[in-house]
Design a protein around this motif. Structure first.
Motif, mmCIF file in Angstrom:
data_model
loop_
_atom_site.group_PDB
_atom_site.id
_atom_site.type_symbol
_atom_site.label_atom_id
_atom_site.label_comp_id
_atom_site.label_asym_id
_atom_site.label_seq_id
_atom_site.Cartn_x
_atom_site.Cartn_y
_atom_site.Cartn_z
ATOM 1 N N UNK A 108 0.881 -1.163 0.000
ATOM 2 C CA UNK A 108 0.000 0.000 0.000
ATOM 3 C C UNK A 108 0.920 1.215 0.000
ATOM 4 N N UNK A 109 0.786 2.041 -1.026
ATOM 5 C CA UNK A 109 1.614 3.235 -1.191
ATOM 6 C C UNK A 109 0.675 4.422 -1.361
ATOM 7 N N UNK A 110 0.824 5.396 -0.489
ATOM 8 C CA UNK A 110 -0.026 6.599 -0.541
ATOM 9 C C UNK A 110 -1.509 6.238 -0.602
ATOM 10 N N UNK A 111 -1.891 5.246 0.189
ATOM 11 C CA UNK A 111 -3.293 4.873 0.296
ATOM 12 C C UNK A 111 -3.844 4.065 -0.867
ATOM 13 N N UNK A 112 -2.961 3.534 -1.714
ATOM 14 C CA UNK A 112 -3.399 2.724 -2.854
ATOM 15 C C UNK A 112 -2.723 1.362 -2.807
ATOM 16 N N UNK A 113 -3.483 0.338 -3.199
ATOM 17 C CA UNK A 113 -2.998 -1.039 -3.177
ATOM 18 C C UNK A 113 -2.391 -1.429 -4.521
ATOM 19 N N UNK A 114 -1.184 -2.007 -4.463
ATOM 20 C CA UNK A 114 -0.481 -2.489 -5.650
ATOM 21 C C UNK A 114 -0.112 -3.944 -5.439
ATOM 22 N N UNK A 115 -0.260 -4.748 -6.489
ATOM 23 C CA UNK A 115 0.087 -6.168 -6.440
ATOM 24 C C UNK A 115 1.179 -6.458 -7.456
ATOM 25 N N UNK A 116 1.943 -7.503 -7.198
ATOM 26 C CA UNK A 116 2.989 -7.914 -8.122
ATOM 27 C C UNK A 116 2.936 -9.409 -8.368
ATOM 28 N N UNK A 117 3.615 -9.833 -9.418
ATOM 29 C CA UNK A 117 3.588 -11.208 -9.905
ATOM 30 C C UNK A 117 4.153 -12.225 -8.911
ATOM 31 N N UNK A 118 5.333 -11.943 -8.394
ATOM 32 C CA UNK A 118 5.977 -12.846 -7.441
ATOM 33 C C UNK A 118 7.002 -12.053 -6.622
ATOM 34 N N UNK A 119 7.723 -12.729 -5.768
ATOM 35 C CA UNK A 119 8.666 -12.050 -4.873
ATOM 36 C C UNK A 119 9.783 -11.339 -5.643
ATOM 37 N N UNK A 120 10.329 -11.988 -6.659
ATOM 38 C CA UNK A 120 11.419 -11.380 -7.439
ATOM 39 C C UNK A 120 10.942 -10.088 -8.122
ATOM 40 N N UNK A 121 9.776 -10.141 -8.730
ATOM 41 C CA UNK A 121 9.227 -8.963 -9.406
ATOM 42 C C UNK A 121 8.912 -7.874 -8.386
ATOM 43 N N UNK A 122 8.359 -8.257 -7.248
ATOM 44 C CA UNK A 122 8.056 -7.259 -6.212
ATOM 45 C C UNK A 122 9.329 -6.569 -5.740
ATOM 46 N N UNK A 123 10.426 -7.305 -5.610
ATOM 47 C CA UNK A 123 11.696 -6.683 -5.210
ATOM 48 C C UNK A 123 12.151 -5.656 -6.244
ATOM 49 N N UNK A 124 11.974 -5.974 -7.526
ATOM 50 C CA UNK A 124 12.335 -5.001 -8.570
ATOM 51 C C UNK A 124 11.435 -3.770 -8.467
ATOM 52 N N UNK A 125 10.142 -3.996 -8.246
ATOM 53 C CA UNK A 125 9.192 -2.891 -8.135
ATOM 54 C C UNK A 125 9.502 -2.040 -6.915
ATOM 55 N N UNK A 126 9.862 -2.677 -5.815
ATOM 56 C CA UNK A 126 10.159 -1.962 -4.573
ATOM 57 C C UNK A 126 11.402 -1.078 -4.678
ATOM 58 N N UNK A 127 12.299 -1.365 -5.608
ATOM 59 C CA UNK A 127 13.521 -0.569 -5.733
ATOM 60 C C UNK A 127 13.232 0.877 -6.120
ATOM 61 N N UNK A 128 12.112 1.099 -6.824
ATOM 62 C CA UNK A 128 11.751 2.476 -7.175
ATOM 63 C C UNK A 128 10.243 2.548 -7.385
ATOM 64 N N UNK A 129 9.507 2.414 -6.307
ATOM 65 C CA UNK A 129 8.047 2.399 -6.391
ATOM 66 C C UNK A 129 7.508 3.648 -7.064
ATOM 67 N N UNK A 130 8.015 4.807 -6.695
ATOM 68 C CA UNK A 130 7.483 6.070 -7.247
ATOM 69 C C UNK A 130 7.615 6.108 -8.770
ATOM 70 N N UNK A 131 8.761 5.704 -9.293
ATOM 71 C CA UNK A 131 8.961 5.692 -10.743
ATOM 72 C C UNK A 131 8.022 4.688 -11.405
ATOM 73 N N UNK A 132 7.920 3.492 -10.829
ATOM 74 C CA UNK A 132 7.061 2.463 -11.416
ATOM 75 C C UNK A 132 5.583 2.886 -11.382
ATOM 76 N N UNK A 133 5.176 3.531 -10.317
ATOM 77 C CA UNK A 133 3.790 4.012 -10.238
ATOM 78 C C UNK A 133 3.550 5.073 -11.306
ATOM 79 N N UNK A 134 4.480 6.001 -11.462
ATOM 80 C CA UNK A 134 4.344 7.043 -12.479
ATOM 81 C C UNK A 134 4.245 6.428 -13.877
ATOM 82 N N UNK A 135 5.119 5.457 -14.175
ATOM 83 C CA UNK A 135 5.105 4.815 -15.491
ATOM 84 C C UNK A 135 3.825 4.006 -15.696
#
Length: 147
Positions: A108-135
């Motif tokens: 949950x980032x800024x009051x919004x729920x985000x899901x990811x494919x698996x642990x490896x993908x979530x780790x990549x997403x977590x490295x720059x959540x703000x950029x990934x959310x913007x994209x």
């Protein structure tokens, strides 16, 4: 044979484009694989929903652990529904494409729920959540229009 290959390529391509707005998998109509979307905000963890507390929203069935959570969702579904229809947030961002998501790989980032494919993908997403959310926010409208 060539015509068959071309037909299959076109058929598969059209399937890839015709995604539902809410991810439910192939053999179910359950959003979030039947997990309670409100629980991510109230319990701060994935909680399986019950078939006693179900509603339909955007063509999918949403399950909840309690009547209270069901009522909260019905009052403000956009507040509790996962971003990008519950598809993998990283795939929407990095690949501008649909991918399934695991309801146990979430944030949950800024009051919004985000899901990811698996642990490896979530780790990549977590490295720059703000950029990934913007994209992903930029990519999502065009993906939905492809329906």
């Amino acid at each position: 044979m060539t015509r068959l290959v071309m037909f299959l390529a076109l058929f598969i391509s059209n399937l890839a484009i015709a995604q539902d707005e809410i991810y439910t998998g192939y053999f179910s109509n359950k959003a979030l694989s039947g997990y309670d979307t409100v629980a991510y905000f109230t319990d701060h963890k994935p909680v399986e929903g019950s078939d006693k507390f179900v509603t339909e929203y955007k063509g999918a069935d949403w399950y909840f652990a309690s009547q209270e959570h069901l009522d909260m969702f019905k009052a403000e579904p956009e507040k509790y529904a996962p971003q990008y229809g519950g598809y993998c947030a990283w795939a929407i961002s990095a690949k501008s494409d649909f991918a399934s998501a695991d309801p146990k790989k979430w944030a949950v980032v800024d009051g919004k729920l985000y899901l990811n494919y698996d642990e490896k993908v979530k780790q990549m997403w977590d490295q720059n959540q703000a950029l990934h959310i913007k994209q992903a926010d930029a990519n999502w409208p065009a993906l939905i229009r492809k329906k």
